[in-house]
Design an enzyme around this catalytic site. Sequence first.
Site, PDB file in Angstrom:
ATOM      1  N   THR A 133       0.826  -1.207   0.000  1.00  0.00           N
ATOM      2  CA  THR A 133       0.000   0.000   0.000  1.00  0.00           C
ATOM      3  C   THR A 133       0.855   1.250   0.000  1.00  0.00           C
ATOM      4  O   THR A 133       2.012   1.224   0.443  1.00  0.00           O
ATOM      5  CB  THR A 133      -0.903   0.000   1.246  1.00  0.00           C
ATOM      6  OG1 THR A 133      -1.577   1.255   1.362  1.00  0.00           O
ATOM      7  CG2 THR A 133      -0.083  -0.200   2.511  1.00  0.00           C
ATOM      8  N   ASP A 134       0.278   2.365  -0.452  1.00  0.00           N
ATOM      9  CA  ASP A 134       0.975   3.642  -0.371  1.00  0.00           C
ATOM     10  C   ASP A 134       0.972   4.198   1.056  1.00  0.00           C
ATOM     11  O   ASP A 134       1.711   5.150   1.354  1.00  0.00           O
ATOM     12  CB  ASP A 134       0.381   4.666  -1.339  1.00  0.00           C
ATOM     13  CG  ASP A 134      -1.097   4.949  -1.107  1.00  0.00           C
ATOM     14  OD1 ASP A 134      -1.714   4.288  -0.244  1.00  0.00           O
ATOM     15  OD2 ASP A 134      -1.647   5.819  -1.810  1.00  0.00           O
ATOM     16  N   GLU A 135       0.181   3.619   1.946  1.00  0.00           N
ATOM     17  CA  GLU A 135       0.116   4.136   3.307  1.00  0.00           C
ATOM     18  C   GLU A 135       1.427   3.945   4.066  1.00  0.00           C
ATOM     19  O   GLU A 135       1.647   4.599   5.088  1.00  0.00           O
ATOM     20  CB  GLU A 135      -1.047   3.493   4.066  1.00  0.00           C
ATOM     21  CG  GLU A 135      -2.400   3.837   3.464  1.00  0.00           C
ATOM     22  CD  GLU A 135      -3.570   3.451   4.347  1.00  0.00           C
ATOM     23  OE1 GLU A 135      -3.441   3.578   5.577  1.00  0.00           O
ATOM     24  OE2 GLU A 135      -4.600   3.037   3.805  1.00  0.00           O
ATOM     25  N   TYR A 159      -1.985  -0.489  10.914  1.00  0.00           N
ATOM     26  CA  TYR A 159      -2.084  -1.156   9.605  1.00  0.00           C
ATOM     27  C   TYR A 159      -0.879  -0.839   8.735  1.00  0.00           C
ATOM     28  O   TYR A 159      -0.200  -1.742   8.230  1.00  0.00           O
ATOM     29  CB  TYR A 159      -3.365  -0.735   8.895  1.00  0.00           C
ATOM     30  CG  TYR A 159      -3.333  -1.028   7.406  1.00  0.00           C
ATOM     31  CD1 TYR A 159      -3.206  -2.339   6.942  1.00  0.00           C
ATOM     32  CD2 TYR A 159      -3.388  -0.003   6.462  1.00  0.00           C
ATOM     33  CE1 TYR A 159      -3.155  -2.619   5.580  1.00  0.00           C
ATOM     34  CE2 TYR A 159      -3.340  -0.277   5.110  1.00  0.00           C
ATOM     35  CZ  TYR A 159      -3.221  -1.581   4.673  1.00  0.00           C
ATOM     36  OH  TYR A 159      -3.155  -1.844   3.327  1.00  0.00           O
ATOM     37  N   SER A 162       2.346  -2.358   9.927  1.00  0.00           N
ATOM     38  CA  SER A 162       2.455  -3.795   9.680  1.00  0.00           C
ATOM     39  C   SER A 162       2.770  -4.078   8.214  1.00  0.00           C
ATOM     40  O   SER A 162       3.532  -4.998   7.898  1.00  0.00           O
ATOM     41  CB  SER A 162       1.170  -4.513  10.103  1.00  0.00           C
ATOM     42  OG  SER A 162       0.082  -4.193   9.258  1.00  0.00           O
ATOM     43  N   LEU A 199     -15.032   2.755   2.613  1.00  0.00           N
ATOM     44  CA  LEU A 199     -15.681   4.043   2.366  1.00  0.00           C
ATOM     45  C   LEU A 199     -16.723   4.015   1.254  1.00  0.00           C
ATOM     46  O   LEU A 199     -17.897   4.318   1.471  1.00  0.00           O
ATOM     47  CB  LEU A 199     -14.628   5.110   2.047  1.00  0.00           C
ATOM     48  CG  LEU A 199     -15.186   6.479   1.637  1.00  0.00           C
ATOM     49  CD1 LEU A 199     -15.953   7.127   2.769  1.00  0.00           C
ATOM     50  CD2 LEU A 199     -14.083   7.394   1.145  1.00  0.00           C
TER      51      LEU A 199
END
Length: 351
Positions: A133-135, A159, A162, A199
């Site tokens: 992910t980009d997170e 999240y 991890s 969302l």
Amino acid sequence: MRVAVTGGCGFIGSAVVRHLMEGTSHQVLNVDCMTYAASEETVAAVASDPRYRHVRISINDQPAVEKALAEFQPDAIMHLAAESHVDRSIEGPGAFIQTNIVGTYCLLDVARRYWMGLDGAKKAGFRFLHISTDEVFGHLSPEDPPFTEETAYDPRSPYSASKAASDHLVRAWYHTYGFPAFVTNTTNNYGPWHFPEKLIPLMIINALEGKPLPVYGKGENLRDWLFVEDHARALVRAVEHGRPGETYAIGARQPRSNLEVVRRICALLDELEPDPAGPRERLITFVSDRPGHDFRYEIDPSHAERCLDWEAEHDFETGLRRTVQWYLDNRAWWQRLRRQRYDGRRLGAEA
């Protein structure tokens, strides 16, 4: 190719499985232990194909994974199995540590032993693709350039921390053992079969049911939205043509604020299925922001577009219209999930 896909009954994983089965001649082993967010209906269209097989095992169960790989003899592993909902990670981080970090280690350990036992061209051609992910990159301010493959890691939630840890494990296996692994990082995905707590599906469903549409803060947080089928195409291109040790940042250049997304969902539903009570924007409800809420994510996908000969086909308007129509046409699926597994109370402010 013979491709093993972990998490192949989840949202992105099932899109990958469907694309592999419908768009290529590859054989697929789906390794999915069927957590709350998994659904066999997501792959029902291809489940009867003799090129497809599903084994219901956890990536943490090393003997079971070892047996499955030995029997299937994959040419590649696409690792998508993960816990992925930020709100859940804040409430209960333990599951994210166990699946995303320990599970990735367990899979890497088994996969490396399997690879070491291969010979000649099969060993040289083996690939392990880890989907992330980009997170992991933290957040961007309004004036910052988008994330690239060179952006430093700065995770802000259990999240994303991890997932960052699992990315580092994959790269360590490449550098330490020469294991032919590589990583993709992607933006927020959306599209058919998305679990109802996220969302976009949550807002579609709540709007259809006349329930509040909870938006964190002022709804100003920005995300770059990628239609899931475009992402699946990119991942298959990556497993077919990607290079070990590389990173590919995959995005669509379609940034939108959370409030813009919710308002557009309302407008589409008002057009496709009008509410006698009036325009659905009346349902938007601003709620307290969540802890550590990153302001903006956005990816520059130039490197992936160039190296993988890929680009997103859907703009946000086209992809969102397809998504809203899919939820209108597939009420039985999400209504059953809501009754059986999901109470509908989560805010779901992120995808």
